[in-house]
Design an enzyme around this catalytic site. Structure first.
Site, short mmCIF file in Angstrom:
data_model
loop_
_atom_site.label_atom_id
_atom_site.label_comp_id
_atom_site.label_asym_id
_atom_site.label_seq_id
_atom_site.Cartn_x
_atom_site.Cartn_y
_atom_site.Cartn_z
N ASP A 63 -41.32 2.37 -70.49
CA ASP A 63 -40.64 3.11 -71.55
C ASP A 63 -39.13 2.94 -71.36
O ASP A 63 -38.56 3.40 -70.37
CB ASP A 63 -41.03 4.58 -71.47
N SER A 143 -28.07 -2.64 -86.00
CA SER A 143 -28.61 -2.90 -87.33
C SER A 143 -27.46 -3.01 -88.32
O SER A 143 -26.44 -2.33 -88.18
CB SER A 143 -29.52 -1.76 -87.76
N TYR A 156 -31.53 6.82 -88.33
CA TYR A 156 -31.50 5.45 -87.78
C TYR A 156 -30.11 4.84 -87.91
O TYR A 156 -29.56 4.30 -86.95
CB TYR A 156 -32.53 4.61 -88.53
N LYS A 160 -27.63 3.72 -84.83
CA LYS A 160 -27.20 2.33 -84.61
C LYS A 160 -25.67 2.20 -84.65
O LYS A 160 -25.10 1.33 -83.99
CB LYS A 160 -27.86 1.42 -85.64
#
Length: 262
Positions: A63, A143, A156, A160
């Protein structure tokens, strides 16, 4: 090419998509790769593909958000592959499309742990080895959604953007050590994370519209992101650090129309 001949690399999120393509590209260019993923079957499949192509790889189930697991990745790469030259922190999660007023603490904690904490732990533990040896490349997956609004889920996109700043901050923290830190900012690429978008478009007969807002008029493929990762892992990028590379078909060069609901 053999730009990575003799390099020892860790790739997290290596069981599919960009991680798998990057692990395969690294191995094809001569690297020995520790492929890390949360699911044994997917991770071992990546390793089997690399070995079938004549490359060298090991599988590890771990992980990337657990500090002890990241320490174990670094230790295993050194013990079994002979060192650590490249760490590609690619593991992450996408968040949901909840509106601004429906964002939850649980989602933010999960997404920021998967995307930001995993990157920080890679920088910390790979960096500690690389600083000592005075060389190394750390690559973070960000991203294109980090650059402007309406290109991804709220949690998200914000996470990022934090990864971008971490790449720049870490690159400067490692000033003078020979350790480089850069981030790759993919656009829309078909992976496990984005498959629902592609499946939905196909079900509605709209597959031809996928990626239509990019200047290249298409979605990307994992191997195209892997090509940038291989560049950043190699000496071809020896004078590159603290940079954010959008590999997104040009979508971040403009302002596509879209709106995240309240």
């Amino acid at each position: 090419m053999n730009r990575l001949l003799g390099r020892r690399c860790v790739v997290t999120g290596g069981g599919s998509g960009i991680g798998r393509a990057s692990a395969e590209r690294f191995a094809a260019e001569g690297a020995a790769v520790l492929v890390v993923g949360r699911r044994a079957a997917n991770t071992e499949e990546t390793v089997a593909r690399i070995r079938a192509a004549g490359g060298q790889a090991l599988a590890m189930v771990a992980d990337a958000t657990e500090e002890s697991d990241v320490q174990a990745m670094v230790a295993r790469c050194i013990a079994e592959l002979g060192g650590l030259d490249v760490f590609f922190a690619n593991a992450g999660s996408p968040g949901t499309n909840a509106g601004m007023l429906e964002q939850t603490v649980d989602e933010w904690q999960t997404v920021w742990r998967d995307n930001v904490l995993s990157s920080m732990l890679a920088v910390k533990h790979a960096g500690s080895v690389m600083v000592e040896q005075r060389r190394g490349s750390i690559i973070l997956t960000s991203s294109a959604a980090s650059l402007r609004a309406n290109a991804g889920a709220i949690s998200y996109s914000a996470s990022k953007a934090a990864v971008n700043n971490l790449a720049q901050t870490a690159a400067n923290a490692f000033s003078g050590t020979g350790v480089r830190v850069n981030a790759i900012l993919p656009g829309l690429v078909e992976t496990q994370m984005t498959r629902k978008v592609f499946d939905y478009a196909r079900e509605r007969g709209k597959e031809g519209r996928i990626g239509h807002m990019t200047p290249l008029q298409r979605a990307g493929q994992p191997h195209e992101i892997a090509a940038m990762a291989a560049f950043l892992a190699s000496d071809d990028s020896s004078f590159v650090t603290g940079q954010l590379y959008a590999v997104d078909g040009g979508v971040s060069s403009t302002h596509p129309h879209g709106r995240i609901p309240v």
